[in-house]
Design a protein around this motif. Structure first.
Motif, PDB file in Angstrom:
ATOM      1  N   HIS A   1      -7.912 -21.623  10.462  1.00 36.85           N
ATOM      2  CA  HIS A   1      -8.568 -20.641   9.610  1.00 36.85           C
ATOM      3  C   HIS A   1      -9.000 -19.426  10.436  1.00 36.85           C
ATOM      4  CE1 HIS A   1     -11.884 -22.999  11.336  1.00 36.85           C
ATOM      5  NE2 HIS A   1     -12.547 -21.863  11.298  1.00 36.85           N
ATOM      6  N   ASP A   2      -8.771 -19.481  11.758  1.00 38.84           N
ATOM      7  CA  ASP A   2      -9.163 -18.402  12.660  1.00 38.84           C
ATOM      8  C   ASP A   2      -8.005 -17.421  12.806  1.00 38.84           C
ATOM      9  OD1 ASP A   2      -9.836 -16.761  14.861  1.00 38.84           O
ATOM     10  OD2 ASP A   2     -11.095 -18.330  15.724  1.00 38.84           O
ATOM     11  N   LEU A   3      -8.084 -16.308  12.091  1.00 38.77           N
ATOM     12  CA  LEU A   3      -6.978 -15.361  12.073  1.00 38.77           C
ATOM     13  C   LEU A   3      -6.758 -14.684  13.415  1.00 38.77           C
ATOM     14  CD1 LEU A   3      -7.379 -15.884   9.029  1.00 38.77           C
ATOM     15  CD2 LEU A   3      -6.748 -13.517   8.626  1.00 38.77           C
ATOM     16  N   LYS A   4      -7.815 -14.506  14.196  1.00 36.83           N
ATOM     17  CA  LYS A   4      -7.643 -13.893  15.516  1.00 36.83           C
ATOM     18  C   LYS A   4      -6.780 -14.765  16.414  1.00 36.83           C
ATOM     19  CE  LYS A   4     -11.599 -10.814  16.168  1.00 36.83           C
ATOM     20  NZ  LYS A   4     -12.788 -10.523  17.014  1.00 36.83           N
ATOM     21  N   VAL A   5      -7.035 -16.072  16.390  1.00 31.54           N
ATOM     22  CA  VAL A   5      -6.249 -16.996  17.200  1.00 31.54           C
ATOM     23  C   VAL A   5      -4.805 -17.019  16.718  1.00 31.54           C
ATOM     24  CG1 VAL A   5      -5.950 -19.424  17.839  1.00 31.54           C
ATOM     25  CG2 VAL A   5      -8.232 -18.414  17.818  1.00 31.54           C
ATOM     26  N   VAL A   6      -4.616 -17.064  15.405  1.00 31.83           N
ATOM     27  CA  VAL A   6      -3.262 -17.113  14.838  1.00 31.83           C
ATOM     28  C   VAL A   6      -2.484 -15.852  15.218  1.00 31.83           C
ATOM     29  CG1 VAL A   6      -1.957 -17.078  12.677  1.00 31.83           C
ATOM     30  CG2 VAL A   6      -3.877 -18.653  12.956  1.00 31.83           C
ATOM     31  N   ARG A   7      -3.119 -14.711  15.127  1.00 33.54           N
ATOM     32  CA  ARG A   7      -2.433 -13.463  15.470  1.00 33.54           C
ATOM     33  C   ARG A   7      -2.033 -13.445  16.945  1.00 33.54           C
ATOM     34  NH1 ARG A   7      -4.331  -7.423  13.539  1.00 33.54           N
ATOM     35  NH2 ARG A   7      -2.394  -6.352  14.125  1.00 33.54           N
ATOM     36  N   ASN A   8      -2.851 -14.065  17.788  1.00 31.67           N
ATOM     37  CA  ASN A   8      -2.597 -14.069  19.221  1.00 31.67           C
ATOM     38  C   ASN A   8      -1.448 -14.983  19.615  1.00 31.67           C
ATOM     39  OD1 ASN A   8      -3.093 -13.660  22.062  1.00 31.67           O
ATOM     40  ND2 ASN A   8      -4.157 -15.614  22.073  1.00 31.67           N
ATOM     41  N   ILE A   9      -1.310 -16.124  18.927  1.00 33.22           N
ATOM     42  CA  ILE A   9      -0.368 -17.136  19.396  1.00 33.22           C
ATOM     43  C   ILE A   9       0.913 -17.236  18.569  1.00 33.22           C
ATOM     44  CG2 ILE A   9      -1.371 -19.058  18.061  1.00 33.22           C
ATOM     45  CD1 ILE A   9      -0.874 -20.864  20.461  1.00 33.22           C
ATOM     46  N   CYS A  10       0.882 -16.829  17.298  1.00 30.03           N
ATOM     47  CA  CYS A  10       1.985 -17.153  16.383  1.00 30.03           C
ATOM     48  C   CYS A  10       3.028 -16.053  16.294  1.00 30.03           C
ATOM     49  CB  CYS A  10       1.439 -17.465  14.986  1.00 30.03           C
ATOM     50  SG  CYS A  10       0.402 -18.949  14.957  1.00 30.03           S
ATOM     51  N   ASP A  11       4.284 -16.480  16.088  1.00 29.40           N
ATOM     52  CA  ASP A  11       5.387 -15.549  15.866  1.00 29.40           C
ATOM     53  C   ASP A  11       5.488 -15.169  14.388  1.00 29.40           C
ATOM     54  OD1 ASP A  11       6.461 -15.784  18.643  1.00 29.40           O
ATOM     55  OD2 ASP A  11       6.818 -17.852  18.021  1.00 29.40           O
ATOM     56  N   ARG A  12       5.307 -16.155  13.520  1.00 31.19           N
ATOM     57  CA  ARG A  12       5.302 -15.921  12.074  1.00 31.19           C
ATOM     58  C   ARG A  12       4.062 -16.565  11.490  1.00 31.19           C
ATOM     59  NH1 ARG A  12       9.032 -18.216   8.714  1.00 31.19           N
ATOM     60  NH2 ARG A  12       9.545 -19.831  10.234  1.00 31.19           N
ATOM     61  N   VAL A  13       3.710 -16.157  10.282  1.00 35.33           N
ATOM     62  CA  VAL A  13       2.535 -16.731   9.629  1.00 35.33           C
ATOM     63  C   VAL A  13       2.811 -16.915   8.146  1.00 35.33           C
ATOM     64  CG1 VAL A  13       1.460 -14.478   9.237  1.00 35.33           C
ATOM     65  CG2 VAL A  13       0.029 -16.522   9.310  1.00 35.33           C
ATOM     66  N   ALA A  14       2.326 -18.039   7.603  1.00 30.86           N
ATOM     67  CA  ALA A  14       2.389 -18.304   6.166  1.00 30.86           C
ATOM     68  C   ALA A  14       0.960 -18.434   5.661  1.00 30.86           C
ATOM     69  CB  ALA A  14       3.173 -19.591   5.885  1.00 30.86           C
ATOM     70  N   VAL A  15       0.655 -17.725   4.584  1.00 33.39           N
ATOM     71  CA  VAL A  15      -0.684 -17.722   4.011  1.00 33.39           C
ATOM     72  C   VAL A  15      -0.687 -18.609   2.779  1.00 33.39           C
ATOM     73  CG1 VAL A  15      -2.542 -16.283   3.087  1.00 33.39           C
ATOM     74  CG2 VAL A  15      -1.009 -15.364   4.844  1.00 33.39           C
ATOM     75  N   MET A  16      -1.588 -19.615   2.748  1.00 31.40           N
ATOM     76  CA  MET A  16      -1.635 -20.550   1.635  1.00 31.40           C
ATOM     77  C   MET A  16      -2.869 -20.315   0.773  1.00 31.40           C
ATOM     78  SD  MET A  16      -0.258 -24.246   3.025  1.00 31.40           S
ATOM     79  CE  MET A  16      -0.348 -24.935   1.358  1.00 31.40           C
ATOM     80  N   TYR A  17      -2.688 -20.482  -0.523  1.00 28.57           N
ATOM     81  CA  TYR A  17      -3.798 -20.413  -1.471  1.00 28.57           C
ATOM     82  C   TYR A  17      -3.556 -21.434  -2.566  1.00 28.57           C
ATOM     83  CZ  TYR A  17      -7.404 -18.601  -4.592  1.00 28.57           C
ATOM     84  OH  TYR A  17      -8.524 -18.478  -5.388  1.00 28.57           O
ATOM     85  N   LEU A  18      -4.461 -22.369  -2.706  1.00 32.46           N
ATOM     86  CA  LEU A  18      -4.407 -23.382  -3.757  1.00 32.46           C
ATOM     87  C   LEU A  18      -3.060 -24.120  -3.766  1.00 32.46           C
ATOM     88  CD1 LEU A  18      -6.802 -23.987  -5.638  1.00 32.46           C
ATOM     89  CD2 LEU A  18      -5.522 -22.914  -7.491  1.00 32.46           C
ATOM     90  N   GLY A  19      -2.610 -24.524  -2.566  1.00 34.21           N
ATOM     91  CA  GLY A  19      -1.413 -25.341  -2.455  1.00 34.21           C
ATOM     92  C   GLY A  19      -0.103 -24.594  -2.429  1.00 34.21           C
ATOM     93  N   ARG A  20      -0.144 -23.258  -2.534  1.00 27.27           N
ATOM     94  CA  ARG A  20       1.078 -22.462  -2.548  1.00 27.27           C
ATOM     95  C   ARG A  20       1.080 -21.445  -1.414  1.00 27.27           C
ATOM     96  NH1 ARG A  20       4.371 -21.255  -7.027  1.00 27.27           N
ATOM     97  NH2 ARG A  20       4.393 -22.946  -8.544  1.00 27.27           N
ATOM     98  N   ILE A  21       2.256 -21.064  -0.955  1.00 25.89           N
ATOM     99  CA  ILE A  21       2.377 -19.955  -0.016  1.00 25.89           C
ATOM    100  C   ILE A  21       2.417 -18.658  -0.819  1.00 25.89           C
ATOM    101  CG2 ILE A  21       3.876 -18.811   1.668  1.00 25.89           C
ATOM    102  CD1 ILE A  21       4.768 -21.567   2.595  1.00 25.89           C
ATOM    103  N   VAL A  22       1.507 -17.730  -0.496  1.00 27.72           N
ATOM    104  CA  VAL A  22       1.469 -16.463  -1.215  1.00 27.72           C
ATOM    105  C   VAL A  22       2.061 -15.323  -0.396  1.00 27.72           C
ATOM    106  CG1 VAL A  22      -0.491 -17.144  -2.637  1.00 27.72           C
ATOM    107  CG2 VAL A  22      -0.897 -15.965  -0.461  1.00 27.72           C
ATOM    108  N   GLU A  23       2.158 -15.509   0.929  1.00 28.11           N
ATOM    109  CA  GLU A  23       2.809 -14.500   1.774  1.00 28.11           C
ATOM    110  C   GLU A  23       3.274 -15.167   3.054  1.00 28.11           C
ATOM    111  OE1 GLU A  23       2.185  -9.975   3.608  1.00 28.11           O
ATOM    112  OE2 GLU A  23       0.695 -10.855   2.245  1.00 28.11           O
TER     113      GLU A  23
END
Length: 329
Positions: A216-238
């Motif tokens: 849930h830490d977006l700063k960490v995710v931005r630092n380490i990840c190549d791609r990102v999937a955003v989930m809301y209520l069981g679905r990927i929204v972006e």
């Protein structure tokens, strides 16, 4: 550098996981879709981040990708083939190539076993001779920054960061090709978080590991990840390249998440404040599940559930992708 796209290592197709809640005093039960139709691919050597509020289905999805939970619908493909049935020889062989790093290292470790025994356990399960296992344990401890004199200690004798290094070493014991990291740094101090994140990034670069990094830490995710999937209520929204998603989010929910990350001198200006809590998964809103909280909702959002479609190099599920959305300052 070759222009060939990295090979897909693991693919999820239409994953659904639903649970039936216990009956209430009035004899009623309800069905909750924790994961609701997920299509996702993880490529060799990449780190895919999965973010979203608590209860969005991130951890359930991670367990399904590893075959720790069987999907109610859909399937997981490992190197192009369906995941083997649990407890079969084929399943055990594939499990050696897929491991999980849990959020709470103390809960993930056996308090009655020494550090060296815990790291060696996966090797014993897969039939590694004792001499080779001992050498491998020493190699792994050095790789993750643990000292030889710590081999005979127990989990309670180590710091939180050291325990997490033990969990990482244990996950690496069988030379996996794929890791699911479920909130691996959320219980650690900020300085220790950076050390563990840097270690995971080094392992990914040196060994070509593919990872799903749930946080849930977006700063960490931005630092380490190549791609990102955003989930809301069981679905990927972006879903898309991490830097593009964070610098130019297209879904209103992603924009709200990105705007919540503190920036020097920002204060509350530019924040998109979401009203209310996420809906009860057992009582999903009609249409777009985000529309009751969305600052950009239009009447059609209450009737139409948008599909996850490609849009300018990424995927997003919003009826207003081509329209005006609130800006993130």
């Amino acid at each position: 550098m070759s222009g060939t796209a990295p090979q897909i290592l693991l693919q999820a197709e239409g994953l659904v996981q639903q649970y039936t809640t216990a009956r209430s005093l009035f004899g009623k039960s309800s069905t909750v879709r924790a994961v609701d139709g997920i299509d996702l691919a993880v490529r060799k050597g990449e780190i895919l981040g999965i973010v979203g509020e608590s209860g969005s289905g991130k951890s359930t999805l991670g367990r399904m990708l590893l075959g720790l939970e069987a999907p109610h619908e859909g399937r997981v493909l490992w190197q192009g083939r369906p995941m083997p049935a649990p407890r079969t020889p084929e399943w055990r062989a594939s499990r050696a190539e897929m491991q999980m790093i849990f959020q709470d290292p103390l809960a993930a470790l056996d308090r009655r076993m020494t550090i060296s025994d815990q790291i060696a356990e996966p090797l014993q399960i897969h039939g590694t001779p004792p001499d080779q296992a001992r050498a491998r344990v020493a190699e792994l401890m050095a790789r993750v920054g643990l000292r030889p004199d710590q081999a005979g200690r127990y989990p309670h004798e180590l710091s939180g960061g050291q325990r997490q290094r033990v969990v990482i070493a244990r996950a690496l014991a069988t030379n996996p090709r794929f890791l699911v990291c479920d909130e691996p740094v959320s219980a650690l101090d900020v300085s220790i978080q950076a050390q563990v994140v840097n270690l995971l990034r080094e392992l990914q670069a040196d060994q070509g590991l593919a990872m799903v990094f749930i946080s849930h830490d977006l700063k960490v995710v931005r630092n380490i990840c190549d791609r990102v999937a955003v989930m809301y209520l069981g679905r990927i929204v972006e879903e898309g390249p991490a830097e593009r998603v964070f610098s130019d989010p297209r879904h209103p929910y992603t924009r709200a998440l990105v705007s919540s990350v503190p920036r020097a001198g920002q204060g509350l200006s530019g924040r998109i404040l979401l009203t209310g809590e996420p809906p009860n998964p057992a009582q999903r809103p009609s249409g777009c599940p985000f529309h009751p909280r969305c600052p950009a909702a239009i009447p059609a959002c209450a009737r139409i559930q948008p599909e996850l479609e490609r849009h300018n190099g990424r995927r997003a599920a919003c009826l207003r992708l081509d329209g005006a959305l609130p800006d993130v300052a």
